[in-house]
Design a protein around this motif. Structure first.
Motif, PDB file in Angstrom:
ATOM      1  N   VAL A   1      62.790  93.071 -28.550  1.00  0.00           N
ATOM      2  CA  VAL A   1      61.836  93.148 -28.668  1.00  0.00           C
ATOM      3  C   VAL A   1      61.387  92.369 -27.600  1.00  0.00           C
ATOM      4  CG1 VAL A   1      62.181  89.563 -28.589  1.00  0.00           C
ATOM      5  CG2 VAL A   1      62.904  90.558 -29.717  1.00  0.00           C
ATOM      6  N   PHE A   2      60.633  91.862 -26.853  1.00  0.00           N
ATOM      7  CA  PHE A   2      59.532  91.559 -25.325  1.00  0.00           C
ATOM      8  C   PHE A   2      60.582  91.138 -24.386  1.00  0.00           C
ATOM      9  CE2 PHE A   2      57.189  90.421 -22.523  1.00  0.00           C
ATOM     10  CZ  PHE A   2      56.635  91.504 -21.204  1.00  0.00           C
ATOM     11  N   LYS A   3      61.862  91.295 -23.555  1.00  0.00           N
ATOM     12  CA  LYS A   3      61.243  90.417 -22.412  1.00  0.00           C
ATOM     13  C   LYS A   3      61.962  90.153 -21.504  1.00  0.00           C
ATOM     14  CE  LYS A   3      64.633  89.346 -25.886  1.00  0.00           C
ATOM     15  NZ  LYS A   3      65.477  87.366 -26.326  1.00  0.00           N
ATOM     16  N   ASP A   4      61.297  91.470 -20.882  1.00  0.00           N
ATOM     17  CA  ASP A   4      60.434  90.744 -19.480  1.00  0.00           C
ATOM     18  C   ASP A   4      59.240  92.158 -18.926  1.00  0.00           C
ATOM     19  OD1 ASP A   4      60.086  89.478 -16.733  1.00  0.00           O
ATOM     20  OD2 ASP A   4      62.513  89.975 -16.221  1.00  0.00           O
ATOM     21  N   VAL A   5      58.911  91.686 -17.408  1.00  0.00           N
ATOM     22  CA  VAL A   5      58.201  93.019 -16.954  1.00  0.00           C
ATOM     23  C   VAL A   5      59.008  93.378 -15.872  1.00  0.00           C
ATOM     24  CG1 VAL A   5      55.641  92.645 -15.615  1.00  0.00           C
ATOM     25  CG2 VAL A   5      56.057  91.492 -17.796  1.00  0.00           C
ATOM     26  N   LEU A   6      59.132  94.491 -15.706  1.00  0.00           N
ATOM     27  CA  LEU A   6      59.683  94.950 -14.514  1.00  0.00           C
ATOM     28  C   LEU A   6      59.193  95.022 -13.037  1.00  0.00           C
ATOM     29  CD1 LEU A   6      61.335  97.909 -16.294  1.00  0.00           C
ATOM     30  CD2 LEU A   6      62.252  95.490 -15.798  1.00  0.00           C
ATOM     31  N   ASP A   7      57.974  94.620 -13.692  1.00  0.00           N
ATOM     32  CA  ASP A   7      57.499  94.367 -12.151  1.00  0.00           C
ATOM     33  C   ASP A   7      55.984  93.045 -11.663  1.00  0.00           C
ATOM     34  OD1 ASP A   7      56.253  94.490  -9.460  1.00  0.00           O
ATOM     35  OD2 ASP A   7      55.488  96.549  -9.584  1.00  0.00           O
ATOM     36  N   LYS A   8      56.462  91.950 -11.972  1.00  0.00           N
ATOM     37  CA  LYS A   8      55.755  90.917 -12.094  1.00  0.00           C
ATOM     38  C   LYS A   8      55.339  90.258 -10.231  1.00  0.00           C
ATOM     39  CE  LYS A   8      59.045  88.022 -14.895  1.00  0.00           C
ATOM     40  NZ  LYS A   8      59.960  87.672 -15.004  1.00  0.00           N
ATOM     41  N   SER A   9      55.286  91.548  -9.328  1.00  0.00           N
ATOM     42  CA  SER A   9      55.171  90.596  -8.512  1.00  0.00           C
ATOM     43  C   SER A   9      53.661  91.424  -8.150  1.00  0.00           C
ATOM     44  CB  SER A   9      56.126  91.861  -7.313  1.00  0.00           C
ATOM     45  OG  SER A   9      55.384  93.241  -7.126  1.00  0.00           O
ATOM     46  N   LYS A  10      52.887  91.682  -8.966  1.00  0.00           N
ATOM     47  CA  LYS A  10      51.619  92.403  -9.683  1.00  0.00           C
ATOM     48  C   LYS A  10      51.214  91.542 -10.366  1.00  0.00           C
ATOM     49  CE  LYS A  10      52.525  97.189  -8.352  1.00  0.00           C
ATOM     50  NZ  LYS A  10      52.707  99.043  -9.610  1.00  0.00           N
TER      51      LYS A  10
ATOM     52  N   LEU B   1      60.536 100.473 -20.730  1.00  0.00           N
ATOM     53  CA  LEU B   1      59.292 101.659 -21.121  1.00  0.00           C
ATOM     54  C   LEU B   1      58.327 100.677 -20.622  1.00  0.00           C
ATOM     55  CD1 LEU B   1      58.450 100.447 -24.773  1.00  0.00           C
ATOM     56  CD2 LEU B   1      59.425 102.737 -24.437  1.00  0.00           C
ATOM     57  N   GLN B   2      56.709 102.513 -20.270  1.00  0.00           N
ATOM     58  CA  GLN B   2      55.474 102.056 -19.506  1.00  0.00           C
ATOM     59  C   GLN B   2      54.401 102.506 -20.391  1.00  0.00           C
ATOM     60  OE1 GLN B   2      56.068 104.571 -15.410  1.00  0.00           O
ATOM     61  NE2 GLN B   2      53.837 104.021 -15.352  1.00  0.00           N
ATOM     62  N   LEU B   3      53.600 101.848 -20.103  1.00  0.00           N
ATOM     63  CA  LEU B   3      52.295 101.604 -21.313  1.00  0.00           C
ATOM     64  C   LEU B   3      51.269 101.849 -19.692  1.00  0.00           C
ATOM     65  CD1 LEU B   3      50.712 102.392 -22.764  1.00  0.00           C
ATOM     66  CD2 LEU B   3      50.739  99.950 -23.391  1.00  0.00           C
ATOM     67  N   GLY B   4      50.638 102.180 -18.841  1.00  0.00           N
ATOM     68  CA  GLY B   4      49.670 102.593 -18.244  1.00  0.00           C
ATOM     69  C   GLY B   4      50.598 102.676 -16.940  1.00  0.00           C
ATOM     70  N   LEU B   5      49.669 101.064 -16.090  1.00  0.00           N
ATOM     71  CA  LEU B   5      50.841 100.912 -14.576  1.00  0.00           C
ATOM     72  C   LEU B   5      51.286  99.163 -15.462  1.00  0.00           C
ATOM     73  CD1 LEU B   5      47.071 100.386 -12.805  1.00  0.00           C
ATOM     74  CD2 LEU B   5      49.343 102.349 -12.359  1.00  0.00           C
TER      75      LEU B   5
ATOM     76  N   PHE C   1      57.755  97.271 -18.982  1.00  0.00           N
ATOM     77  CA  PHE C   1      58.094  96.700 -19.206  1.00  0.00           C
ATOM     78  C   PHE C   1      59.988  96.787 -20.052  1.00  0.00           C
ATOM     79  CE2 PHE C   1      53.789  97.474 -21.068  1.00  0.00           C
ATOM     80  CZ  PHE C   1      53.169  96.013 -19.832  1.00  0.00           C
ATOM     81  N   LEU C   2      60.573  95.112 -20.404  1.00  0.00           N
ATOM     82  CA  LEU C   2      61.472  95.828 -20.507  1.00  0.00           C
ATOM     83  C   LEU C   2      62.066  94.336 -21.804  1.00  0.00           C
ATOM     84  CD1 LEU C   2      64.982  96.343 -19.999  1.00  0.00           C
ATOM     85  CD2 LEU C   2      65.108  93.795 -19.131  1.00  0.00           C
ATOM     86  N   MET C   3      62.482  95.510 -23.035  1.00  0.00           N
ATOM     87  CA  MET C   3      62.637  95.397 -24.481  1.00  0.00           C
ATOM     88  C   MET C   3      64.340  95.071 -24.884  1.00  0.00           C
ATOM     89  SD  MET C   3      59.224  96.736 -26.440  1.00  0.00           S
ATOM     90  CE  MET C   3      59.011  95.111 -26.833  1.00  0.00           C
ATOM     91  N   ALA C   4      64.750  94.096 -25.492  1.00  0.00           N
ATOM     92  CA  ALA C   4      65.754  94.180 -26.368  1.00  0.00           C
ATOM     93  C   ALA C   4      65.930  94.352 -27.453  1.00  0.00           C
ATOM     94  CB  ALA C   4      66.592  92.861 -25.682  1.00  0.00           C
TER      95      ALA C   4
END
Length: 126
Positions: free
Chosen positions: A30-39, A112-116, A119-122
């Protein structure tokens, strides 16, 4: 001789990583977070909270099939780990081939990284 030893060690290491990831990956994530929200802009962050976090899922089945749910749409196809165990290659009829890079994989976390996007999943336990 050194080159042969280094090549042998590389292949052994790659095989161990691939085997470990093949064991850890199957299950529902399950999707939990974006690892680089600053973008992300404010609108993107709002969409993330309302449509994606705790709603987007990937289910990797041991037989090489996967199911995904995102933004109200179901997706299904096949998955395979790349030889080095660091990429997941997804194949669907609609989208063709997509490649996800594994940033982190433990019993409970999948980065995971998809393109740029990163993502973090649990793992979903039930």
């Amino acid at each position: 001789m050194r080159v042969k030893i280094l090549l042998f060690l590389f292949f052994v290491t790659a095989s161990i990583v691939q085997a470990q990831n093949a064991v850890l990956l199957p299950g529902k994530w399950v999707f939990k977070d974006v690892l680089d929200k600053s973008k992300m802009n404010e609108q993107g962050l709002k969409m993330l909270q309302s449509d994606i976090i705790n709603k987007m899922t990937f289910t990797f089945i041991e037989n090489g099939k996967f199911e995904a749910y995102c933004m109200g749409q179901q997706m299904a196809g096949t998955w395979v780990l790349a030889f080095d165990g660091k990429k997941i290659v997804l194949t669907t009829k609609k989208l063709g081939i997509s490649e996800l890079t594994i940033l982190e994989l433990t019993q409970t976390r999948l980065g995971l990284q998809l393109g740029l996007g990163k993502f973090l999943m649990a793992r979903k336990t039930n």
